[in-house]
Design an enzyme around this catalytic site. Structure first.
Site, PDB file in Angstrom:
ATOM      1  N   HIS A  94      15.233 -35.817  15.156  1.00 19.44           N
ATOM      2  CA  HIS A  94      13.922 -35.598  14.614  1.00 19.44           C
ATOM      3  C   HIS A  94      12.952 -35.277  16.345  1.00 19.44           C
ATOM      4  CE1 HIS A  94      14.206 -38.103  11.303  1.00 19.44           C
ATOM      5  NE2 HIS A  94      15.291 -38.319  11.884  1.00 19.44           N
ATOM      6  N   HIS A 125      10.988 -39.128  25.294  1.00 23.47           N
ATOM      7  CA  HIS A 125      11.798 -38.345  24.179  1.00 23.47           C
ATOM      8  C   HIS A 125      10.453 -37.962  24.142  1.00 23.47           C
ATOM      9  CE1 HIS A 125      10.156 -41.626  21.917  1.00 23.47           C
ATOM     10  NE2 HIS A 125       9.720 -40.720  21.671  1.00 23.47           N
TER      11      HIS A 125
END
Length: 317
Positions: A94, A125
């Site tokens: 992802h 992230h």
């Protein structure tokens, strides 16, 4: 209630081990949900919505400057231990994520601003394009620093309105950077090692303070949710309005990361959201740098079937 395991060994991307794996089990890094199919994300809040879902479009005209300390009650933001952070990196299907290594006691911590408690940094992230937008405008990238309230277990934190604190930093892009715009250069040397799902590295020492906004006194903040399953409404968002910069070549590299066409959740309908800003801070209007045409082509696929968020405003849940 579907069990959400927030922290298993490698601390897989912001709670996307919502597939209810038990501690000690073998971790499958293949995505169990997709950004192309938000209607079928695991978690009731993801599918049915809630009171304070994220991300949102922040309209600067509606931002409350918090002179009465209604929300921003605890003084300046205080970042401790971000200068040298030992992390491991992974491409989890992802995003690319860097997770804090070692005992929790040595993790960087954050407090102040809207945060009554101490919060430990768990991971960083990336989203490209950005998840939040400002006055309908998105940035090329958004970095998320995910923190957990230090006095709670992760499972407990997911059930508290202030259990998590996510610091958001926008990433802007231009052809060449000045010497003072080299914030991401140290980080970027590790990205080529994480282009395929399942790729991982460990023992990386990062100066995460460089990746925080150059102006840490100017930010938006509100109570919201995770932007990935199970969309728990457990997050205090702190969104800096001054971006860091990447070169067009660095940004193109993220177009090679094997995570699908895009990795941002659609904008959510405003309900019980109230966005605050520090009382004496003059917020900057977003200025998206124009960059090379070939970079435009790299991100053009991200918009396919995603919707015209620029012209249509906030999407419904």
């Amino acid at each position: 209630m579907c069990a959400v395991i927030f922290r298993i060994a490698a601390f897989i991307y912001m709670f996307d081990v919502a597939s209810a794996q038990e501690p000690g089990s073998t971790i499958d890094y293949q995505p169990v949900w997709s950004y192309d199919d938000e209607a079928n994300w695991p978690g009731r809040h993801c599918r049915e919505g809630g009171r304070r879902q994220s991300p949102i479009d922040i309209k600067t005209s509606d931002v409350v400057h918090d002179f009465t300390k209604q929300f921003i009650k605890y003084g300046p933001l205080q970042f401790t231990g971000y200068h040298k952070v030992l992390v491991s990196g992974i491409n989890n299907g992802h995003t690319i994520q860097f997770s804090s290594e070692g005992e929790e006691a040595i993790h960087p911590v954050l407090t102040g601003g809207p945060l009554k408690y101490l919060y430990r940094l768990e991971q960083l992230h990336f989203h490209w394009l950005s998840e939040h937008s400002i006055n309908g405008v998105k940035y090329p990238m958004e970095l998320h620093f995910v923190h957990v309230r230090a006095d709670l277990t992760v499972y407990e934190a997911l059930g508290k309105r202030d259990g998590l604190a996510i610091v958001s930093v926008f990433g802007n892009v231009q052809a060449e950077l000045d010497d003072y715009q080299q914030e991401a250069s140290e980080l970027m040397q590790h990205i080529p090692k994480l282009l395929k799902t399942g790729d991982r590295i460990s023992g990386v020492l990062l100066d995460m303070k460089k990746l925080l906004s150059p102006n840490r006194e100017s930010y938006y903040t509100y109570s919201g949710s995770l932007t990935s399953p199970e969309c728990n409404e457990a997050v205090i968002w702190i969104i800096f309005d001054s971006p860091i910069f990447l070169t067009d070549a660095q940004y193109r590299l993220f177009g090679k990361v094997g995570v699908g066409r895009h990795n941002f959740r659609s904008l959510q309908k405003l309900k019980h959201h109230v966005v605050f800003a520090p009382a004496e801070t003059k917020l900057h209007m977003p200025q998206i740098v124009l960059f090379f045409e070939d970079v435009i082509r790299v991100i053009s696929d991200f918009f396919t079937n995603v919707g015209t968020f620029m012209s249509n405003g906030i999407q419904t849940e």
